[in-house]
Design an enzyme around this catalytic site. Structure first.
Site, mmCIF file in Angstrom:
data_model
loop_
_atom_site.group_PDB
_atom_site.id
_atom_site.type_symbol
_atom_site.label_atom_id
_atom_site.label_comp_id
_atom_site.label_asym_id
_atom_site.label_seq_id
_atom_site.Cartn_x
_atom_site.Cartn_y
_atom_site.Cartn_z
ATOM 1 N N ASP A 1 16.416 40.913 21.379
ATOM 2 C CA ASP A 1 16.931 41.774 21.162
ATOM 3 C C ASP A 1 18.312 42.738 21.615
ATOM 4 O O ASP A 1 19.115 41.501 22.093
ATOM 5 C CB ASP A 1 15.971 43.170 21.573
ATOM 6 N N TYR B 1 11.898 32.187 28.797
ATOM 7 C CA TYR B 1 13.267 32.888 29.215
ATOM 8 C C TYR B 1 12.256 33.101 30.516
ATOM 9 O O TYR B 1 11.789 33.056 31.310
ATOM 10 C CB TYR B 1 12.218 34.384 28.691
#
Lengths: 275, 275
Positions: free
Chosen positions: B53, B118
């Site tokens: 994003d 992540y």
């Protein structure tokens, strides 16, 4: 005699034209004095033992407002509780006081700062890191770590560092101690880039009695020349006293003032606690 | 069948409006395709298994140009030598290819990305850090690490992660696998701030088969609630399948795509060597 109010500052140097007050530009000194004046509604000059150059960052810049500790003690309980966060709010986003405390009125800035520490960060890698780039000087090739460490040891001890000072040296008028300093510790920490797995992250560490303008950046520039295999001799550069003999001045954005040691018994921090 | 040309990317997400191509805005995909087109003088679409994003950073985003490996092999020796630095020059300052290689034509993006990792970075400290602030989410109070670790373990394994997806979940049309994912590893690395000596630096790590939009930021937001002593029950949130049950979506600037694992035998890197 009234005690001083001391602060340990962290700041992002990129946002300022250096530490020391200059007319019409944003400096760290100006910001700290402005916040103090806004908070206490009275103007005072801040005192300091280090002047970082434009672009240099700090995690431990020790400054103090002479005889101002009583301004703090005069605050009410709830104001004392929020003192640090209120001052930090006034400082904006790029400076933080992370510790404050009481500094004895006997403190002498020339004698009682035992040492200062600086770190210079280099990424030695065929590929630049787009995330670290604000704080790391990138060198595309690999460096001979062993040769740099050997050269760095020759910096240890007391020397006339005129060769590593800005231009041909600092005039004695500007510095009571001239250009002689003592380096207590010097090392290079090296590790593989933890994410990209290529290239080395190097931290050049120095602890000394004090540092001349541009001294760390010039010393690291000279050590990098050694790491590149250029036959640089640190001892003869030191002896020469000539800036022209030393290596290039590396950029300011990768230099951090990381520590300021105060003589024991003079400073008592009132460390903020995590809520 | 012709093999693919694969890249591992690092980028500073702050400089882009996210990964995926959108008209009239700067995205990572657009930049990578533009650099490829400039270098090879032919336009190709890049393929990818992750879409970060806006604002999310990466150290290991794996992408590839289908059937393009032969374009690389057709280059002369000296062009092959400078391939990486030439492409990186064309990418500008905020993206770097740090590894490239040959990806088998048998590679299937849905099946052969074994896992992605992540990391989400939080500074839990009474004082913000002006230097780390671009990449760390600051929380002023302390967090109960033990409680967060216990809660994080309940995320391990295969679950329907609709509760942690953007809005009420991803429609099955948008994702072949719906909202079920498998989390292989999850941990929180904690250490004292190395410079300021107050506050904790926390790295929330996740490795999984894949991640829904906003999933990591929502999971960490929920774990932080647990760390704040709110009686959040991860198991019942997962069972509910409702975004409204989970914690807040934390900011994108502290999230990093840190790893992409490719099934063994399909990808062979041509790793650049330090000169």
């Amino acid at each position: 005699m009234r005690d001083h109010l001391a602060f340990r500052l962290a700041y992002r140097g990129t946002a300022f034209k250096g530490f020391q007050f200059q007319k019409n530009v944003v400096t760290i000194q100006a910001k700290v004095e402005e916040a103090f004046a806004r908070y206490f509604k009275e103007s005072r000059r801040v005192h300091f033992g280090s002047r970082t150059d434009a672009g240099v960052h700090a995690y431990d810049h020790f400054v103090y407002f002479p005889k101002a500790f009583e301004l703090y003690t005069a605050l009410g309980v709830s104001k004392r509780k929020s003192f640090l966060s209120s001052l930090n709010f006034m400082l904006g986003n790029d400076i933080r006081i992370w510790e404050f405390g009481r500094l004895s009125s006997n403190f002498n800035v020339m004698e009682d700062i035992v040492s200062k520490s600086y770190s210079y960060f280099i990424l030695s890698s065929p590929v630049e890191d787009p995330i670290l780039t604000e704080y790391f000087h990138w060198i595309r090739h690999s460096l001979n770590l062993r040769a740099m460490r050997k050269a760095q040891r020759q910096i240890l001890g007391t020397h006339n560092f005129a060769c590593f000072a800005k231009s041909s040296g600092v005039s004695v008028r500007n510095s009571e101690r001239g250009t002689t300093r003592r380096i207590y510790k010097a090392s290079i920490v090296s590790r593989l880039h933890p994410q990209m797995k290529i290239g080395q992250i190097l931290e050049f560490k120095f602890e000394g009695s004090g540092f001349l303008r541009h001294m760390v950046r010039n010393m690291v520039g000279t050590l990098v020349q050694v790491g590149e295999g250029k036959g640089t001799n640190i001892k003869s550069i030191l002896r020469s006293g000539s800036r022209l003999e030393a290596g290039p001045n590396l950029p300011a954005n990768s230099l951090f003032l990381t520590g300021t040691k105060i003589r024991a018994g003079l400073y008592a921090p009132l460390r903020p606690q995590t809520e």
